[in-house]
Design a protein around this motif. Sequence first.
Motif, PDB file in Angstrom:
ATOM      1  N   ASN A   1       0.366   5.517   0.280  1.00 21.89           N
ATOM      2  CA  ASN A   1      -0.669   6.474   0.697  1.00 21.89           C
ATOM      3  C   ASN A   1      -0.395   7.908   0.269  1.00 21.89           C
ATOM      4  O   ASN A   1      -1.084   8.833   0.719  1.00 21.89           O
TER       5      ASN A   1
ATOM      6  N   ALA B   1       0.831  -1.202   0.000  1.00 28.03           N
ATOM      7  CA  ALA B   1       0.000   0.000   0.000  1.00 28.03           C
ATOM      8  C   ALA B   1       0.868   1.255   0.000  1.00 28.03           C
ATOM      9  O   ALA B   1       1.855   1.348   0.737  1.00 28.03           O
TER      10      ALA B   1
ATOM     11  N   ARG C   1      -4.102  -2.888   2.700  1.00 24.24           N
ATOM     12  CA  ARG C   1      -3.129  -3.609   3.528  1.00 24.24           C
ATOM     13  C   ARG C   1      -3.686  -4.971   3.960  1.00 24.24           C
ATOM     14  O   ARG C   1      -2.969  -5.986   3.956  1.00 24.24           O
TER      15      ARG C   1
ATOM     16  N   VAL D   1      -6.125   4.535  -2.336  1.00 28.90           N
ATOM     17  CA  VAL D   1      -4.821   3.953  -2.051  1.00 28.90           C
ATOM     18  C   VAL D   1      -4.213   3.469  -3.361  1.00 28.90           C
ATOM     19  O   VAL D   1      -4.941   3.146  -4.310  1.00 28.90           O
TER      20      VAL D   1
ATOM     21  N   GLY E   1      -7.264   6.799   6.694  1.00 25.68           N
ATOM     22  CA  GLY E   1      -6.630   5.791   5.850  1.00 25.68           C
ATOM     23  C   GLY E   1      -7.495   4.577   5.589  1.00 25.68           C
ATOM     24  O   GLY E   1      -7.003   3.443   5.584  1.00 25.68           O
TER      25      GLY E   1
ATOM     26  N   GLU F   1      -6.363   2.666   2.578  1.00 28.61           N
ATOM     27  CA  GLU F   1      -5.054   2.091   2.867  1.00 28.61           C
ATOM     28  C   GLU F   1      -5.195   0.859   3.759  1.00 28.61           C
ATOM     29  O   GLU F   1      -4.566  -0.184   3.507  1.00 28.61           O
TER      30      GLU F   1
ATOM     31  N   CYS G   1      -2.007   0.425  -4.929  1.00 29.74           N
ATOM     32  CA  CYS G   1      -1.537  -0.927  -4.627  1.00 29.74           C
ATOM     33  C   CYS G   1      -1.674  -1.783  -5.879  1.00 29.74           C
ATOM     34  O   CYS G   1      -2.790  -2.012  -6.358  1.00 29.74           O
TER      35      CYS G   1
END
Length: 390
Positions: free
Chosen positions: A173, A171, A319, A348, A312, A315, A350
């Motif tokens: 941010n 991840a 994660r 996010v 977050g 995020e 990823c």
Amino acid sequence: MSELGAARDILETLVGFDTTSRDSNLALIEWVEAYLDRHGVPHNRVPNAEGTKSNLLATIGPSVEGGAVLSGHTDVVPVDGQPWNSDPFAIVERDGRLYGRGTCDMKGFLALALAAVPDLIAANPRRPVHLAFSYDEEICCLGAPALIEVIKREIPMPAFVVVGEPTDMVAVNGHKGITYYRVKVTGREAHSSQTQQGVSAIMEAVKLMSSLTELSARLEREADPASPFTPKGATLTIGIVHGGTAGNILARECKFLFDLRCPHTLDPQVVLAPFFAEVAALDAALKARAPEAGVAIEMQSNVPPFAPEPDGAAESFARRLAGDNGPPRAVAFATEAGQFQRAGFSTVLCGPGSIEQAHQPDEYVETAQMLRGAAFMRRLVEWAAASPPA
């Protein structure tokens, strides 16, 4: 690799479409639409004004709030002049890597998302997963704003947006924003031995480029040592310069393009304010020497930065799905994440692959990264099928 199953086959198909940003992406979009049609998934095009390119939005699952958006761009950068050792638009598998233009940036993520569609349907999801595929990310993120507007207007509010840029399946941010400016200096042509009769646009442009070089150095010196970025501060580079017709003619015109990449703590307009003042002063001085001379500056694009979010939510979601327990991370390159975040979505970055392989000859994504991405998608299916919290 057989473990990747459909994702590997889909990636091979997607790479086979030359979607270099200067060209259309419609052949790829049509293939994706046909794939979604086979699985009964509704979809919606969001084309550009000319109808030569298109975003694509699709939803698997119920029309309710709290879904997840999987976002990725369909365009790739050119291969012109790069010393590839294989056909860039055909997958070559070698030493645990899948080579081809866009494997890393970012058709690998698109392939993983599409490969998950049958499993999502079979899971009878209680929460929707939205696919948001854009055009022209590689040229200033031009396609995403219209796509984001449709998402805001036509689908229930998603809980998360995952932009699958290459982050090694961890991840991220935050990233810097980027603004592009085009500067055009106009002079007056004359014989180079008669400098009193003309104005060299190139020599005047050099003054401005020198000022930008000094600004670039100052931004580096003033970078916050605690910044999470590499390089830490704002960066400014001059990427293209054109001008002149012959060595013995004072140049009538010189154009150059520069970009400024700022973290969310810096306002690019404030950073460039002294330069804008210098441009205005030079413009007036040149017009006093020759009425047709002058300086014009134009913003070509302004991609917003992506900032760490207080809660977050996206995020934390990424994660959990990626099995990522590492420290907070930020990247220097710009993406569409800042555009989604500015529109009000928790966002996010990823996705599989490393930015170090993006835009390179012999671009590749490691099969290990694709396998981690496939595990991410399996957990996404489980999440979508679970009952939403009360």
